[in-house]
Write an enzyme that holds these catalytic residues in place. Structure first.
Site, PDB file in Angstrom:
ATOM      1  N   TYR A   1       0.836  -1.206   0.000  1.00 38.12           N
ATOM      2  CA  TYR A   1       0.000   0.000   0.000  1.00 38.12           C
ATOM      3  C   TYR A   1       0.871   1.256   0.000  1.00 38.12           C
ATOM      4  O   TYR A   1       0.696   2.166  -0.814  1.00 38.12           O
ATOM      5  CB  TYR A   1      -0.904  -0.033   1.241  1.00 38.12           C
TER       6      TYR A   1
HETATM    7  N1  LIG Z   1      -8.925   5.853   5.632  1.00 34.47           N
HETATM    8  C1  LIG Z   1      -7.858   6.501   6.064  1.00 34.47           C
HETATM    9  O1  LIG Z   1      -7.741   6.812   7.258  1.00 34.47           O
HETATM   10  C2  LIG Z   1      -6.769   6.920   5.106  1.00 34.47           C
HETATM   11  C3  LIG Z   1      -5.533   7.349   5.625  1.00 34.47           C
HETATM   12  C4  LIG Z   1      -4.548   7.819   4.752  1.00 34.47           C
HETATM   13  C5  LIG Z   1      -4.805   7.849   3.391  1.00 34.47           C
HETATM   14  N2  LIG Z   1      -6.019   7.397   2.913  1.00 34.47           N
HETATM   15  C6  LIG Z   1      -6.251   7.468   1.472  1.00 34.47           C
HETATM   16  O2  LIG Z   1      -7.508   8.081   1.241  1.00 34.47           O
HETATM   17  C7  LIG Z   1      -8.116   7.505   0.088  1.00 34.47           C
HETATM   18  C8  LIG Z   1      -9.505   7.008   0.427  1.00 34.47           C
HETATM   19  O3  LIG Z   1      -9.413   6.041   1.456  1.00 34.47           O
HETATM   20  P1  LIG Z   1     -10.716   5.301   2.017  1.00 34.47           P
HETATM   21  O4  LIG Z   1     -10.409   4.873   3.392  1.00 34.47           O
HETATM   22  O5  LIG Z   1     -11.909   6.150   1.774  1.00 34.47           O
HETATM   23  O6  LIG Z   1     -10.766   4.020   1.063  1.00 34.47           O
HETATM   24  P2  LIG Z   1     -12.048   3.160   0.614  1.00 34.47           P
HETATM   25  O7  LIG Z   1     -11.559   1.811   0.255  1.00 34.47           O
HETATM   26  O8  LIG Z   1     -13.128   3.268   1.618  1.00 34.47           O
HETATM   27  O9  LIG Z   1     -12.524   3.919  -0.714  1.00 34.47           O
HETATM   28  C9  LIG Z   1     -11.743   3.883  -1.873  1.00 34.47           C
HETATM   29  C10 LIG Z   1     -12.650   4.111  -3.067  1.00 34.47           C
HETATM   30  O10 LIG Z   1     -11.847   3.955  -4.263  1.00 34.47           O
HETATM   31  C11 LIG Z   1     -12.577   3.136  -5.167  1.00 34.47           C
HETATM   32  N3  LIG Z   1     -11.664   2.416  -6.063  1.00 34.47           N
HETATM   33  C12 LIG Z   1     -10.924   1.308  -5.795  1.00 34.47           C
HETATM   34  N4  LIG Z   1     -10.245   0.938  -6.893  1.00 34.47           N
HETATM   35  C13 LIG Z   1     -10.555   1.834  -7.870  1.00 34.47           C
HETATM   36  C14 LIG Z   1     -10.165   1.992  -9.230  1.00 34.47           C
HETATM   37  N5  LIG Z   1      -9.312   1.129  -9.824  1.00 34.47           N
HETATM   38  N6  LIG Z   1     -10.674   3.026  -9.926  1.00 34.47           N
HETATM   39  C15 LIG Z   1     -11.541   3.891  -9.361  1.00 34.47           C
HETATM   40  N7  LIG Z   1     -11.956   3.797  -8.078  1.00 34.47           N
HETATM   41  C16 LIG Z   1     -11.466   2.770  -7.344  1.00 34.47           C
HETATM   42  C17 LIG Z   1     -13.373   2.193  -4.308  1.00 34.47           C
HETATM   43  O11 LIG Z   1     -14.499   1.631  -5.016  1.00 34.47           O
HETATM   44  C18 LIG Z   1     -13.798   3.085  -3.158  1.00 34.47           C
HETATM   45  O12 LIG Z   1     -15.026   3.756  -3.424  1.00 34.47           O
HETATM   46  C19 LIG Z   1      -7.171   6.401  -0.396  1.00 34.47           C
HETATM   47  O13 LIG Z   1      -6.347   6.907  -1.434  1.00 34.47           O
HETATM   48  C20 LIG Z   1      -6.332   6.092   0.815  1.00 34.47           C
HETATM   49  O14 LIG Z   1      -5.068   5.591   0.486  1.00 34.47           O
HETATM   50  C21 LIG Z   1      -6.979   6.922   3.735  1.00 34.47           C
END
Ligand SMILES: NC(=O)c1ccc[n+]([C@@H]2O[C@H](COP(=O)([O-])OP(=O)(O)OC[C@H]3O[C@@H](n4cnc5c(N)ncnc54)[C@H](O)[C@@H]3O)[C@@H](O)[C@H]2O)c1
Length: 322
Positions: A183
């Protein structure tokens, strides 16, 4: 103004109250945003908050069921055609070109690109993962971000106006408690691209920054369920992960409001990165549990090593606002 609630939705959401966060429902009036991965959790929070702030939003996601529902919910919440869903696999050049065409056909312009899509199940250690897992992580986080930049940034440059942001992570190497090397490798690749873009477009009127939405989500069966059937490893258990000031995860609505705040201040943030907690402090967010909020001296600021790895900070950055 609290948004209208949409009771009959399967999306796991709460109303967004931007005014309670010191914002207004016209802060992004007239702006058009594209949010990748906008159908769930953080991306959905961004999309809903941008619409609540008066903007229009193209919700793009690989998940059509949730994406169509996000469009319906956002339009009902705001009483206008604020949202438009386009199914898009961000790793597919054809899909991203079709996304751009649909966005420009519908709204005539795109002012804001929010790179947010990620497959959170690509989270194994190096030794337990296959090289295909690494390819998949780079495909979404590196290739997908570059494809979106190539479609949306040239028109921004032509207008001398735009903002590009990326949902990055503070972990760009093996984090001790999560072990998510595959990741973090993908996140580091995309962060490098986005912050190099900040250098490439400096002075053009296009602003570029990263936001670290640390510890955001809602633990429930829906969020833990796979978002697509790609055979990845299970989602990480975030149930013990918490942000100071919150009893558990930060709600996506709160990180959405913080994103609105950062977008409003994008010209001050060019070339820098913000941890969500810093953004919330800068905007004096009313924390639900102030007694657990650390004093400012204890607030996590990125150290030199993290900054070097994550953000090649070249603008006035976080100290410019708040
Ligand atoms: N949740 C956290 O605390 C956290 C912390 C740091 C960074 N992030 C980053 O924030 C972003 C969102 O995280 P999240 O927790 O909401 O994740 P999540 O898995 O809940 O949501 C991710 C979304 O991306 C979509 N997705 C997956 N593959 C895809 C593709 N090939 N094309 C288009 N869409 C696609 C999924 O369907 C989903 O709706 C991510 O980039 C993650 O790395 C999250």
């Amino acid at each position: 103004m609290t948004q209208k609630t949409v009771p009959d939705t399967f999306l796991n959401i709460e109303p967004i109250d931007l005014v309670a966060c010191g914002l207004t429902n016209a802060d992004l009036q007239g702006e058009v945003a594209v949010v990748t991965g906008g159908a769930s959790n953080i991306g959905l929070g961004y999309a809903r908050a941008i619409a609540a702030a008066g903007g229009s939003v193209v919700v793009s996601d690989i998940n059509a069921k949730a994406g169509k529902e996000a469009e319906r919910v956002i339009n009902l919440e705001n009483g206008r055609d604020a949202a438009f869903f386009v199914q898009c696999d961000i790793t597919s050049e054809d899909d991203v070109k079709a996304l751009a065409k649909a966005a420009f056909d519908r709204f005539g312009k795109v002012d804001i690109l929010v790179n947010n899509a990620m497959n959170m199940r690509l989270n194994g250690t190096i030794l337990e993962s296959t090289v295909e897992d690494l390819d998949a992580s780079y495909a979404i986080s590196g290739r997908g971000v570059m494809l979106a930049i190539k479609e949306f940034v040239p028109p921004m440059l032509a207008r001398g106006h735009g903002t590009v942001t990326y949902s990055t992570t503070q972990f760009h190497y093996l984090p001790p408690m999560l072990g998510r090397s595959i990741y973090t490798a993908g996140k580091a690749a995309a962060t490098s691209l986005v912050m190099s873009l900040a250098n490439e477009v400096k002075g053009s009127g296009v602003n570029v920054f990263c936001m670290v939405p640390a510890g955001v989500g809602r633990i429930d069966a829906d969020h833990q369920a796979p978002v697509s059937d790609d055979g990845g490893t299970p989602l990480p258990d975030l149930s013990n992960f918490s942000m100071p000031g919150f009893n558990g995860l930060v709600p996506p609505e709160v990180s959405g409001a913080a994103m609105v705040y950062l977008l409003m201040n994008a010209s001050h943030l060019h070339g820098s990165g913000f941890i969500l907690q810093e953004a919330l402090q800068a905007m004096k967010f009313p924390f639900p549990n102030p007694s657990t909020l650390p004093p400012p001296s204890n607030v996590h600021k990125m150290n030199d090593m993290e900054l070097t790895l994550a953000f090649c900070n070249m603008g006035p950055g976080p100290s410019a606002i708040g």
